[in-house]
Design a protein around this motif. Structure first.
Motif, short mmCIF file in Angstrom:
data_model
loop_
_atom_site.label_atom_id
_atom_site.label_comp_id
_atom_site.label_asym_id
_atom_site.label_seq_id
_atom_site.Cartn_x
_atom_site.Cartn_y
_atom_site.Cartn_z
N ASP A 128 0.79 -1.23 0.00
CA ASP A 128 0.00 0.00 0.00
C ASP A 128 0.82 1.28 0.00
O ASP A 128 0.37 2.31 -0.51
CB ASP A 128 -0.92 0.02 1.22
N ALA A 129 1.98 1.27 0.62
CA ALA A 129 2.83 2.46 0.71
C ALA A 129 4.27 2.00 0.90
O ALA A 129 4.52 0.90 1.40
CB ALA A 129 2.40 3.34 1.89
N VAL A 130 5.20 2.84 0.51
CA VAL A 130 6.62 2.49 0.55
C VAL A 130 7.39 3.60 1.26
O VAL A 130 7.23 4.77 0.94
CB VAL A 130 7.19 2.32 -0.88
N GLU A 131 8.21 3.21 2.24
CA GLU A 131 9.20 4.11 2.83
C GLU A 131 10.55 3.57 2.38
O GLU A 131 10.94 2.47 2.74
CB GLU A 131 9.12 4.10 4.36
N MET A 132 11.23 4.31 1.53
CA MET A 132 12.53 3.86 1.03
C MET A 132 13.56 4.96 1.22
O MET A 132 13.24 6.14 1.30
CB MET A 132 12.44 3.43 -0.44
N TYR A 133 14.79 4.54 1.30
CA TYR A 133 15.90 5.47 1.47
C TYR A 133 16.18 6.17 0.15
O TYR A 133 16.58 5.55 -0.83
CB TYR A 133 17.13 4.71 1.96
N VAL A 134 15.94 7.47 0.12
CA VAL A 134 16.15 8.28 -1.08
C VAL A 134 17.06 9.45 -0.71
O VAL A 134 16.59 10.55 -0.46
CB VAL A 134 14.79 8.77 -1.65
N PRO A 135 18.38 9.21 -0.64
CA PRO A 135 19.28 10.29 -0.25
C PRO A 135 19.40 11.37 -1.33
O PRO A 135 19.71 12.51 -1.03
CB PRO A 135 20.61 9.58 -0.04
N PHE A 136 19.15 11.00 -2.56
CA PHE A 136 19.14 11.92 -3.69
C PHE A 136 17.88 11.60 -4.49
O PHE A 136 17.50 10.44 -4.65
CB PHE A 136 20.38 11.74 -4.56
N SER A 137 17.24 12.63 -4.98
CA SER A 137 15.91 12.49 -5.59
C SER A 137 15.81 11.37 -6.63
O SER A 137 14.79 10.69 -6.70
CB SER A 137 15.50 13.81 -6.22
#
Length: 178
Positions: A128-137
């Protein structure tokens, strides 16, 4: 990634603008840029093309804590539990001949292992939703592909179409991310 997929150079700023807006709804978010606009993100200083200053996370330390228990412990908890259905870890050397920096094998293998454990066969439809590591867009569209939420060359299209927005079909980093 842009050369490989044909993604327009505006995708990174869309990711940063979305995440900064999401952060405004999270009292624990690292950044609260109340005056954020897409134009401000796109006008921020260029760090290295195509990454602008507003498309990066701040340098800082962070922490996360989880309380793990069994069913009996969960029954005594004051809030409904979140069940962990899988866990895995993979790594690969930072540099080696043939390393794919856009879609590292370790990421694909780790996601496949966790999905197998959790009996997920179609992450795009079952999560349903994602929390991911995005240090750069630009990591958002890259990792959407690497983790199985989009086909190769399709991650940026999800971002551009608003799929990863808070009210989209697959919200990414509703917390505001890093």
């Amino acid at each position: 990634y842009m050369r490989r997929t044909g993604a327009p150079d505006t995708v990174g700023s869309l990711v940063a603008y979305k995440d900064r807006r999401n952060a405004l709804k999270n009292p624990y978010a690292h950044l609260h840029d109340t005056g954020i606009t897409l134009e401000k993100v796109q006008a921020s200083p260029m760090l290295w093309d195509p990454i602008r200053y507003s498309e990066t996370c701040p340098s800082s330390d962070g922490a996360c804590a989880m309380v793990l228990t069994d069913r009996a412990g969960a029954g005594r908890a004051p809030y409904p539990p979140a069940w962990v259905h899988g866990g895995a870890m993979r790594s690969e050397p930072t540099l080696f001949a043939g390393k794919d920096f856009v879609s590292p094998q370790a990421g694909r293998d780790c996601a496949a292992d966790v999905y197998r454990q959790a009996r997920i066969t179609d992450p795009r439809r079952e999560i349903d939703a994602v929390e991911m590591y995005v240090p750069f867009s630009w990591y958002e569209p890259m990792w959407l592909e690497n983790l199985g939420f989009a086909g190769e060359g399709e991650g940026w299209k999800l971002t551009e179409a608003g799929v990863t927005e808070l009210d989209g079909d697959l919200p990414v980093n509703p917390s505001g991310g890093v």
